[in-house]
Design a protein around this motif. Structure first.
Motif, short mmCIF file in Angstrom:
data_model
loop_
_atom_site.label_atom_id
_atom_site.label_comp_id
_atom_site.label_asym_id
_atom_site.label_seq_id
_atom_site.Cartn_x
_atom_site.Cartn_y
_atom_site.Cartn_z
N TRP A 68 0.80 -1.23 0.00
CA TRP A 68 0.00 0.00 0.00
C TRP A 68 0.84 1.28 0.00
O TRP A 68 0.28 2.38 0.14
CB TRP A 68 -0.94 0.00 1.21
N VAL A 71 -0.37 4.30 -2.04
CA VAL A 71 -1.54 5.00 -1.50
C VAL A 71 -1.15 5.83 -0.28
O VAL A 71 -1.53 7.00 -0.15
CB VAL A 71 -2.64 3.99 -1.13
N VAL A 83 -7.51 3.01 4.52
CA VAL A 83 -6.62 1.87 4.32
C VAL A 83 -6.25 1.25 5.68
O VAL A 83 -6.18 0.02 5.81
CB VAL A 83 -5.36 2.29 3.55
N TYR A 110 -13.33 -2.29 2.20
CA TYR A 110 -12.66 -2.29 0.89
C TYR A 110 -13.42 -1.42 -0.10
O TYR A 110 -12.81 -0.58 -0.80
CB TYR A 110 -12.53 -3.71 0.36
N ILE A 113 -13.00 2.37 0.21
CA ILE A 113 -11.80 2.91 -0.44
C ILE A 113 -12.06 3.15 -1.93
O ILE A 113 -11.67 4.17 -2.49
CB ILE A 113 -10.60 1.96 -0.25
N VAL A 136 -5.26 -0.47 -5.57
CA VAL A 136 -6.53 -0.71 -4.87
C VAL A 136 -7.30 -1.85 -5.53
O VAL A 136 -7.78 -2.78 -4.87
CB VAL A 136 -7.38 0.56 -4.83
N PHE A 139 -5.97 -5.52 -5.25
CA PHE A 139 -5.85 -6.04 -3.88
C PHE A 139 -6.32 -7.50 -3.82
O PHE A 139 -7.39 -7.84 -4.30
CB PHE A 139 -6.70 -5.17 -2.95
#
Length: 550
Positions: A68, A71, A83, A110, A113, A136, A139
Motif C-alpha cells: 500500500w 496510497v 486503508v 474495501y 476505499i 486498490v 488487492f
C-alpha cells in the motif's frame, strides 16, 4: 510418430516409465499447491507467481506497508485512515481463519476505499492515478508470468476466501457452491501496464483447505494465446484434475444429439464412426463421447470402430484417453494435429476420404476468443433486462457502502447474482453491487486522451460478446462451411454464440446449402448454446428436432 499426412499419432509408453513420471508429477504438484495454501493463511499479500523455464513455480509477496506504499504516499488523511481501517479488519479476518462473521465488515471497508477514489473529479487517468487504481483494484489478486514473457502477467488469479469482491458476491448466500463467475473480471497490481483478466476456471487448493483458487485469462486478444499457454503450464504444475463438466457435456452430445442422429441414419455396421474435434484441448471430452456411443451402439459380436482426429494448437497427450481398456480395442486411429483449427481448415482436403459417418465437434473452444469489455449501462435498461416494471433508480441502495454500512449491515440489499442478462452487444451478469469495482477497472484501463466515462444513472458491467473472427479461417473462408466439406454432421456448443450471431455468419458467407438447428432448448441446456449443422439435402434433416436458425 507421424504418418505421410503429417498427423501426430500418440503411442503409449511402457507402464513403468509412465508410473515414474506420474510419481514425479505428484511430488511437484503437491509442492506447488503447498506454496499457495501457505500463502492463503499468511498476513502477506501474494502479488505474483513466476513460472520458470523448467516449469517450476515461485511466488512473490509483500507486507501490507510495502503493497500500500503508493496510497500512503499520497498523504491524504481520509484515504490513509480508510486503508488503516481495512488493514485492521483484514488482520482479524485472516487470524480468525476467515470467519464468516467478519466478511461483511471486510467488504464494506474495501468498497469504501473504492468509493473515495471514484469521487475524485478527474477527466482522464494519468500515471499517478493509474498506479493508485492498480494498487486498490488489484488487492488480493496476483499475476502469473511465464519464462517467455517475464515482464508482465498474462494470467490473473485470486483466492476466494481472501478476495473482498468475491466474498461480496456470496454474502447473501454463503453456502452457494463456489463459481468463478461470481467475480467475472479482475486485475493484478501492475502499474506499468495494467491488464484485465476474465473468469475461466477454479481449483481447490487441497481437500481440507478453505476456499478455492480462481484463474483468469487476459482479455487482450493479442495476449490471449500466450495467456492460455501460461495457464495450461501453471495448471499442469499443480493439478491432475479434469474439467468437472466434461461428463455432462459428453452425455449431452452423445445421448442427446448423436444417438438420435444415428437412429435416423441406420446402423453403422462395420463402418467406423469418425470424429473430428476442432479445438480438442485434452481430448478427454472426445474420448468420453466415443465411450458413450460405444456402450450403446456396439453389438454382442463386435465393438463400433472409431477413427479420431484431434486438432489443437497446444494439445497435451490426448491419445492417452483412448488407450484405456474401455476404448483400447475400439479406436482404430487416433491422430493429434498440432495446428490452429483456422489454419488447418484452409488445407484442401484436410482429411483422408470419409469411410463412415464423420462428426465435426466444436465444443467450448470458440468462447476462448470472445470479446470482453466494461460497458456503462443505463439503469432503466438494466432494470428492463431484469424484468422490473419500476423505473426508480435504486442503484445507490445497491452499493456495498450503503448496504453494509455500520448503521445498516443488511446484505439483503445487495444485487449480485449469476442471472444472465442479454444486451444488444452481448451478455453480462446481474451484479449491480459490483458496479463501483467495475467502474474502477474501466477507469484504470482508460487513457487520459479517452476522457472520463459517463457515470450518471449508469451501472458498470463486463459484457461478453462473440468474436465473429472465430468462425473465419485464416484465408477468410467459413469455418462452418469447411467443417461440413469434411464431415457429415457438425456440432457446436458455446456459451457466447447466440442464434443471431450464427445466422449473421451464415448470411454473410451465403451458406444456403447448409441448415442449422438450435437444439439447446429441447435438451434444457442453460448457460450455453447447442447447434446441429448439416446439409440441407440430407435426408434426415426433416426428422431432426430443433429450432431452425438457418
Amino acid at each position: 510418430m507421424s504418418d505421410k499426412s503429417g498427423f501426430l499419432v500418440w503411442i503409449a509408453g511402457k507402464g513403468d516409465a509412465l508410473r515414474a513420471v506420474s510419481c514425479i508429477e505428484n511430488v511437484t504438484q503437491a509442492h506447488g499447491r503447498g506454496l499457495l495454501v501457505q500463502h492463503s493463511y499468511q498476513q502477506r499479500l501474494l502479488t505474483r507467481v513466476v513460472i520458470s523455464h523448467t516449469g517450476q513455480i515461485a511466488t512473490e509477496s509483500q507486507t501490507w506497508d510495502e503493497y500500500w506504499a503508493p496510497v500512503y504516499g499520497l498523504a491524504l488523511p481520509e484515504l490513509a485512515r480508510a486503508v488503516d481501517d481495512l488493514y485492521a479488519i483484514w488482520k482479524r479476518y485472516i487470524a480468525s481463519s476467515f470467519s464468516p462473521a467478519l466478511q461483511a465488515k471486510y467488504c464494506y471497508h474495501y468498497f469504501y476505499i473504492i468509493d473515495l477514489l471514484l469521487r475524485a473529479d478527474t477527466h482522464g487517468v494519468d500515471a499517478a492515478e493509474q498506479h493508485i487504481l492498480s494498487t486498490v483494484l488489484g488487492f488480493e489478486c496476483f499475476g502469473i508470468t511465464s519464462a517467455e514473457m517475464p515482464e508482465s502477467p498474462v494470467v490473473g488469479g485470486t483466492i476466494t476466501v481472501r478476495n473482498p469482491c468475491y466474498l461480496l458476491s456470496k454474502l447473501q448466500n454463503p453456502d452457494t457452491v463456489d463459481d468463478c463467475r461470481f467475480l467475472p473480471l479482475i486485475t493484478a497490481a501492475d502499474p506499468s501496464k495494467p491488464q484485465l483478466f476474465y473468469h475461466y476456471r477454479q481449483h481447490k487448493l487441497s481437500v481440507d483447505a478453505k476456499g478455492a483458487i480462481l484463474l483468469y485469462v487476459c482479455i487482450d486478444q493479442q495476449l490471449r494465446h500466450a495467456s492460455f499457454q501460461t495457464l495450461n503450464t501453471f495448471e499442469r504444475q499443480l493439478w491432475r484434475s479434469a474439467d468437472p463438466r466434461v461428463e455432462s457435456r459428453a452425455r449431452t452430445i452423445a445421448r442427446g444429439m448423436l444417438l438420435p442422429y444415428f437412429a435416423l441414419v441406420g446402423p453403422t455396421g462395420e463402418q467406423p464412426i469418425e470424429v473430428v474435434d476442432l479445438g480438442a484441448g485434452s481430448g478427454l471430452l472426445t474420448a468420453r463421447v466415443c465411450q458413450l456411443l460405444k456402450d450403446t451402439l456396439s453389438s454382442n459380436k463386435s465393438d463400433v470402430p472409431f477413427r479420431v482426429w484431434l486438432i489443437d494448437l497446444n494439445p497435451g497427450m490426448p491419445g492417452r484417453f483412448f488407450t484405456r481398456n474401455c476404448l483400447r480395442h475400439s479406436a482404430d486411429w487416433v491422430a493429434t494435429i498440432r495446428m490452429d483449427y483456422q489454419q488447418w481448415l484452409d488445407a484442401h482436403p484436410c482429411l483422408p476420404t470419409r469411410i463412415g459417418r464423420r462428426i465435426g465437434l466444436i465444443v467450448r473452444s470458440l468462447d476462448s476468443m470472445s470479446n470482453i469489455a466494461i460497458h456503462s449501462v443505463p439503469v432503466d435498461v438494466f432494470l428492463d433486462r431484469l424484468g422490473h416494471t419500476s423505473r426508480v433508480d435504486h442503484s445507490a441502495l445497491w452499493k456495498p457502502t450503503q448496504c453494509l454500512s455500520p448503521a445498516r449491515e443488511r446484505s439483503q440489499g445487495l444485487q449480485v447474482s449469476l442471472a444472465r442478462i442479454e444486451f444488444d452487444m452481448g451478455y453480462g451478469f446481474a451484479q449491480c453491487s459490483l458496479s463501483p469495482y467495475f467502474q474502477g477497472l474501466s477507469r484504470l484501463t482508460r487513457s487520459a486522451e479517452t476522457g472520463r466515462e459517463d457515470v450518471e444513472g449508469s451501472i458498470f458491467l463486463p459484457i461478453r460478446s462473440f468474436n465473429q473472427q472465430c468462425l473465419v479461417t485464416v484465408k477468410g473462408q467459413s469455418v462452418i462451411a469447411r467443417m461440413l466439406d469434411e464431415c457429415s454432421l457438425g456440432i457446436i456448443q458455446d456459451p457466447d454464440l447466440r442464434p443471431c450471431d450464427l445466422s449473421r455468419h451464415c448470411d454473410y458467407h451465403q451458406l444456403n446449402h447448409l441448415a442449422v438447428l438450435d437444439v439447446g432448448k429441447g435438451l434444457r441446456l442453460q448457460n450455453y448454446y447447442s447447434y446441429l449443422i448439416l446439409r440441407r439435402d440430407d435426408a434426415v434433416l426433416p426428422s431432426l428436432t430443433g429450432e431452425r436458425v438457418w
